[in-house]
Design a protein around this motif. Structure first.
Motif, PDB file in Angstrom:
ATOM      1  N   ILE A 152     -13.066  11.377   0.630  1.00  0.00           N
ATOM      2  CA  ILE A 152     -12.412  10.086   0.832  1.00  0.00           C
ATOM      3  C   ILE A 152     -13.003   9.093  -0.143  1.00  0.00           C
ATOM      4  N   GLY A 153     -12.125   8.380  -0.850  1.00  0.00           N
ATOM      5  CA  GLY A 153     -12.584   7.398  -1.822  1.00  0.00           C
ATOM      6  C   GLY A 153     -11.762   6.130  -1.723  1.00  0.00           C
ATOM      7  N   ARG A 154     -11.981   5.229  -2.668  1.00  0.00           N
ATOM      8  CA  ARG A 154     -11.276   3.945  -2.663  1.00  0.00           C
ATOM      9  C   ARG A 154     -10.904   3.525  -4.068  1.00  0.00           C
ATOM     10  N   VAL A 155      -9.821   2.780  -4.161  1.00  0.00           N
ATOM     11  CA  VAL A 155      -9.427   2.147  -5.418  1.00  0.00           C
ATOM     12  C   VAL A 155      -8.994   0.715  -5.072  1.00  0.00           C
ATOM     13  N   HIS A 156      -9.219  -0.214  -5.997  1.00  0.00           N
ATOM     14  CA  HIS A 156      -8.782  -1.590  -5.732  1.00  0.00           C
ATOM     15  C   HIS A 156      -7.292  -1.602  -5.452  1.00  0.00           C
ATOM     16  N   LYS A 157      -6.902  -2.406  -4.496  1.00  0.00           N
ATOM     17  CA  LYS A 157      -5.502  -2.469  -4.033  1.00  0.00           C
ATOM     18  C   LYS A 157      -4.533  -2.577  -5.224  1.00  0.00           C
ATOM     19  N   GLY A 158      -3.585  -1.682  -5.271  1.00  0.00           N
ATOM     20  CA  GLY A 158      -2.553  -1.713  -6.311  1.00  0.00           C
ATOM     21  C   GLY A 158      -2.979  -1.169  -7.661  1.00  0.00           C
ATOM     22  N   LYS A 159      -4.232  -0.727  -7.785  1.00  0.00           N
ATOM     23  CA  LYS A 159      -4.748  -0.281  -9.090  1.00  0.00           C
ATOM     24  C   LYS A 159      -4.754   1.242  -9.249  1.00  0.00           C
ATOM     25  N   HIS A 160      -4.222   1.965  -8.273  1.00  0.00           N
ATOM     26  CA  HIS A 160      -4.209   3.433  -8.358  1.00  0.00           C
ATOM     27  C   HIS A 160      -3.343   3.896  -9.533  1.00  0.00           C
ATOM     28  N   LEU A 161      -3.665   5.089 -10.026  1.00  0.00           N
ATOM     29  CA  LEU A 161      -2.975   5.638 -11.201  1.00  0.00           C
ATOM     30  C   LEU A 161      -2.173   6.874 -10.799  1.00  0.00           C
ATOM     31  N   LEU A 162      -0.860   6.800 -10.971  1.00  0.00           N
ATOM     32  CA  LEU A 162       0.009   7.912 -10.578  1.00  0.00           C
ATOM     33  C   LEU A 162       0.558   8.635 -11.798  1.00  0.00           C
TER      34      LEU A 162
END
Lengths: 328, 328
Positions: free
Chosen positions: A139-149
């Motif tokens: 389980i990890g985290r990324v800043h809101k809206g900054k994920h890379l798809l």
């Protein structure tokens, strides 16, 4: 099974203290708990490694098995632009594994987890009749809206990859031929280390997540497979140039054919491969160079059907998905 | 292995639409993403079930295997006072399982997941040489600070359990004796259903989470084991009364000895067992009665060493942890 007591084994792998400040409860109740946060997105992934299928004692020591089981999951978090926080380990143990070997598996995970201040927060320990099976959830985290798809690629983007390709497959060939106890040369050992102790590229993923519209994948099955996934999710044509694929010095001792095959289809390098707009490519390249992170332009994106093309000299041909399929 | 193609199999189990509003990305990238929330704590747990160890084809159909693998994890979320949101499934498949059987495993999970609007958001599909191995991770939520831990018990608390105990073990005995295809009586079928399709007590867990200082565990290994965990985590003595243990009508057709053994040590009933202050016990009992949820007072907590005592007639004896230990 030499584990005398399930409960004392669990006790021996339970962390004495935790590092993540947002952990509320780790191992020791029905489930683990951690505080929510409006400013982030939680990331979760799961991966299983099985004795005789994904690894065996001829190529991997117990420490490597644990390390790599965690590394492949951390690499998935990195491919989303995130950082890992927690892991859970479910392990099925047959009789032919000793206590000390099992602890080495957990030591391998802990060695990598420590680098990211990750906490082991749960798991399951069961007996197995035949093979060792290890399943890791991260389980990890990324800043809101900054994920890379994977679906972010557009025509005119640059295609890039981090580090060098094919080393893990070259290392595996050496291990299959000589076994884990062989006295390898320094160059051979470098390739073997990339197979046994791959480094997920979390720090580079974090840099990439600062830029808009990066499409990203991690190299678990080989870039032929990974780039086809990006092309398919983004509905674009990706063109890569064989001469531009980054390779290490040690891999050049193998034939050109083997090198190219491993760079395209070897997999398990756990590098990051993706696309980014031209203007951001220069900024990313500069930032990576400043931090001594290797990143290379290997091609470009054009409009067209969802496919990957590879240019070799004057020839251009279709590069098909050739990743490992478990059931073929 | 009759799964012709790993990718088409994954495609066949990928949800067509998702239900949880805070899901950002489900299956189809390197990892799943969901929005964080300051007002909750995230809950996570993992459980593995192995063919020939946890189940076999003589006692469980594929639908039951999937259902139960998810149920045991949901029960862990319920035991924290939470509700389940997401699940990830890692499955290792040997050759002797057909496509349609595998889909039935996923159908079994989906049937239960639908009840809680849970989404399947990730997994791993690999081949196995010998046994089917299924590992499920469930992620849920509880209101911030409202989670229920085993360490909350205090002297003078009431000990309670939901539903009835021992039915799953009774059902297993019937299945081991007669096989899954036998023409069981209505009463026997009721016991078998409790073994094959156990109902996690999420709704009762939610009621309990509204009250302060409830200590809670789910009945996976039998209340002897579960209550010893509560006593140990809380450092109190728990006293239960054998005559008060709730039993179903169908179980009374077995000998008194078997009944008591199964009620204490059978496990896999997936009821909730715990402690609560006297004043809140009456409120909880009333609220459960209004909603037709069965909950029974079975004992009380006293000061003393961490142990569980059982009163049977005029006798009082130590009740030891006798849950299933995988390595004994």
């Amino acid at each position: 099974m030499s584990v005398q007591d399930e409960f004392s084994f669990i006790n021996s792998i339970t962390p004495k203290k935790y590092k993540q400040p947002h952990l509320v409860a780790g191992i020791g109740d029905d489930a683990a708990l951690y505080s929510g946060n409006h400013n982030v997105e939680e990331i979760v992934c799961i991966d299983t490694m099985i004795e005789e299928v994904h690894f065996n004692r001829q190529t991997m020591r117990p420490f490597h098995i644990g390390y790599k089981a965690l590394a492949s999951n951390i690499s998935d978090i990195a491919a989303m632009g995130g950082v890992p926080n927690f892991y859970l380990v479910s392990i099925a143990i047959p009789k032919h594994w000793s206590d000390s070997e099992l602890l080495e598996i957990y030591n391998g995970m802990e060695a990598l987890a420590d680098r990211y201040q990750m906490d082991l927060i749960g798991g399951d320990t069961v007996s197995s009749k035949h093979s060792l099976v290890i399943t890791v959830t991260v389980i990890g985290r990324v800043h809101k809206g900054k994920h890379l798809l994977r679906k972010n690629a557009k025509a005119d983007d640059i295609v890039f990859v981090t580090g060098s390709l094919g080393d893990s497959a070259a290392g595996l060939e050496l291990l299959l031929k000589n076994g884990v106890d062989f006295n390898f040369s320094k160059d051979e050992q470098a390739l073997i280390t990339r197979h046994q102790l791959p480094e997920p590229k979390v720090e580079i993923g974090e840099i990439l997540a600062k830029y808009p519209r990066v499409a990203l994948n991690d190299v678990s099955d080989g870039i032929a497979s990974e780039l086809n996934e990006v092309a398919s999710a983004s509905d674009v044509t990706i063109v890569i140039e064989a001469e531009k694929l980054p390779k290490s010095d040690p891999i050049t001792s193998f034939s050109e054919d083997k090198q190219l095959h491993w760079m395209l289809n070897g997999g398990e390098d756990y590098e990051l491969v993706g696309t980014v707009s031209k203007e951001n490519w220069l900024k990313i390249k500069k930032e990576c160079e400043q931090k001594n992170y290797s990143i290379t332009k290997i091609g470009y994106v054009i409009e067209g059907p969802a496919q990957v093309l590879i240019k070799q000299g004057d020839h251009m041909k279709l590069l098909q998905k050739q990743g490992f399929n478990h059931f073929k």
